[in-house]
Design an enzyme around this catalytic site. Structure first.
Site, PDB file in Angstrom:
ATOM      1  N   LYS A 128       0.872  -1.178   0.000  1.00 54.56           N
ATOM      2  CA  LYS A 128       0.000   0.000   0.000  1.00 54.56           C
ATOM      3  C   LYS A 128       0.902   1.218   0.000  1.00 54.56           C
ATOM      4  O   LYS A 128       2.031   1.162   0.505  1.00 54.56           O
ATOM      5  CB  LYS A 128      -0.885   0.028   1.248  1.00 54.56           C
ATOM      6  CG  LYS A 128      -2.139   0.843   1.084  1.00 54.56           C
ATOM      7  CD  LYS A 128      -3.209   0.054   0.352  1.00 54.56           C
ATOM      8  CE  LYS A 128      -4.433   0.856   0.031  1.00 54.56           C
ATOM      9  NZ  LYS A 128      -5.512  -0.007  -0.469  1.00 54.56           N
ATOM     10  N   ASP A 168      -7.043   4.075  -4.593  1.00 58.05           N
ATOM     11  CA  ASP A 168      -7.711   3.879  -3.301  1.00 58.05           C
ATOM     12  C   ASP A 168      -8.369   5.233  -3.002  1.00 58.05           C
ATOM     13  O   ASP A 168      -8.610   6.011  -3.939  1.00 58.05           O
ATOM     14  CB  ASP A 168      -6.701   3.463  -2.210  1.00 58.05           C
ATOM     15  CG  ASP A 168      -7.377   2.965  -0.932  1.00 58.05           C
ATOM     16  OD1 ASP A 168      -7.837   1.811  -0.914  1.00 58.05           O
ATOM     17  OD2 ASP A 168      -7.475   3.720   0.053  1.00 58.05           O
TER      18      ASP A 168
END
Ligand code: NDP
Ligand code: 2IT
Length: 449
Positions: A128, A168
């Site tokens: 991430k 995201d």
């Protein structure tokens, strides 16, 4: 707390190393509590240091991102990439641009991503990244210059066989386009598979935009059918958020026969007892990046309320939290239960606090954890990478068919894993265990040094 001394010592080490990383600690504890059910059968994990390796990222990069605003002033944000695990494939996971981004949040997201990606059945590791940059209120030019600067550092750490970022919160098609343009320019070659969520004209996949929300509904439908002989048909649904995941969850839940009555953003929520008119929401959110409150001005019979948490007071049969982490606490969970809900499925990552999950499970609601329920997005990113590799383009129907089959497969995998560990129907435990067993097997087979 865990029964296993080994797991307790791993968790103590996590707390001691990073005492301030609350979200990361929360995500780790939730997984370790599930692994407590199986670790006694696997002495090889402790003997080979598997779980202490599993909770420590392989690599973290952190960098300065200077960019110029429209007034010609230099602004500086912080960029990150947490490359958590590459045991079963290249690092894979989204980028989040939001002022709240910090290392704790990105480590929790990267950690969850390892297990989620494992559950998809595709060869994808976990990662991430992101920045504390806030795209809200910025011009397209400012967002472009930020993305170009971000990629000018990130490019040296990623690649189609190394690490493949995607979107995201705060990172959608516009941002991925700017990031890809800069990567291509720096590399002077066309490696489409370095990012997913690309535009359709330059290597994107049909169905990727819809995939997380659609996948959430496919998994929920499978869960309702298998565990309650029920379905979305005729159900009232509340969805938090009004971004990428929420919009396409609303679209698919409606297509499956449900009535979605509420959506939110960070300022408030709207309630439309007649059923959300998604074309209006798309016009507001995708058309001009407006606020959800505009909906109430445009649709008679609907109301707008300040503060996003109140949305969970609206009675529903199925709750789909699709905004952000820790949006549902124990008290809100009790309200959802009291109002008669039968199922909760997490579209966002870790939207339910541990107390909330406990309340749902005690009350006998069906609960689908994020790692399984929202895996459709990254699974379709995997399908985008496949199409990039074979230089081909699959139709929307083909991608959607594959997505449906992946989501049904994930449900049965985690359901079977919950039964095998002696807690049948506890899908949170099933997801953690099924996701972990594959990654741990790969770590053992490859050696852990
Ligand atoms: P978007 O940026 O498209 O939308 C985010 C939505 O959540 C917006 O409505 C936003 O409101 C709201 N929101 C964000 N932060 C907060 C906050 N702190 N408090 C209240 N509301 C907030 O993001 P996505 O839809 O892509 O992501 C939503 C969730 O789904 C995240 O948890 C993400 O990690 C997860 N997810 C996303 C996937 C994807 O493919 N995009 C895949 C799997 C999971 P506002 O506009 O006011 O900020
Ligand atoms: O949380 C997630 O799974 C995502 N944001 C999607 C990641 C991806 O690589 O598509």
């Amino acid at each position: 707390m865990m029964k296993s001394d080994y797991l307790r010592s791993v968790y103590s080490q996590v707390l001691a190393r990073d005492p301030d990383q609350k979200e990361f600690q929360q995500a780790v504890l939730e997984v370790l509590e599930s692994l407590d059910l199986i670790v006694g059968d696997h002495p090889e994990y402790e003997a080979n240091g598997i779980i202490e390796s599993f909770v420590e990222p392989e690599r973290i990069v952190c960098f300065r991102v200077p960019w110029t605003d429209d007034q010609g002033r230099t602004r500086v944000n912080r960029g990150y990439r947490v490359q958590f695990s590459s045991s079963i494939g290249p690092y894979k996971g989204g980028l989040r641009f939001h002022p709240t981004v910090n290392l704790s949040i990105l480590k929790f997201l990267g950690f969850e991503q390892i297990l989620k990606n494992s559950l998809t059945g595709l060869p994808l590791g976990g990662a991430k990244g992101g920045s504390d940059f806030d795209p809200k209120g910025k011009s397209d030019g400012e967002v472009m210059r930020f993305c170009q600067s971000f990629m000018t550092e990130l490019y040296r750490h990623i690649g189609q066989f190394t690490d493949v970022p995607a979107g995201d919160i705060g990172v959608g098609g516009r941002e991925i386009g700017f990031l890809f343009g800069q990567y291509r320019r720096i590399q002077a070659s066309y490696a489409a598979g370095v990012l997913t969520g690309k535009g359709l004209a330059f290597g994107g996949s049909l169905g990727r935009t819809e995939a997380t929300g659609y996948g959430l509904c496919y998994l929920t439908e499978e869960m309702l059918g298998h565990m309650r002989q029920d379905s979305f048909k005729g159900k009232t649904v509340v969805i938090s958020g009004s971004g990428n995941v929420a919009i396409f969850a609303c679209e698919k839940a409606t297509a499956l026969g449900a009535k979605v009555v509420a959506l939110s953003d960070s300022s408030g929520y709207i309630h439309d007892p007649n059923g959300i008119r998604l074309e209006v929401v798309k016009d507001i959110k995708l058309g001009h990046r407006g606020r959800i409150s505009e909906y109430a001005d445009r649709v008679p019979g609907s109301t707008c309320h300040e503060g996003f948490r109140g949305i969970w007071n609206i009675p529903c049969d199925i709750a789909l939290p699709c905004a952000t982490q820790n949006e549902i606490d124990g008290d809100m969970a009790k309200t959802i239960v009291k109002n008669g809900a039968i199922a909760v499925a997490e579209g966002a990552n870790m939207p339910c606090r541990p107390e909330a999950i406990h309340v749902f499970q005690e009350a006998g609601l069906l609960f689908a954890p994020a790692k399984a329920a929202n895996a459709g997005g990254v699974a379709t990113s995997g399908l985008e990478m496949s199409q990039n590799s074979i230089r081909s383009i699959w139709s929307f129907e083909e991608v959607d068919r594959k997505l449906q089959s992946i989501m049904a497969g994930i449900f049965h995998n985690i359901y079977d894993a919950s039964a095998a560990c002696g807690d049948k129907g506890n899908l949170a435990a099933g997801a953690n265990i099924a996701g972990f067993l594959k990654v741990a097997g790969a770590m053992l087979a490859q050696g852990t040094i």
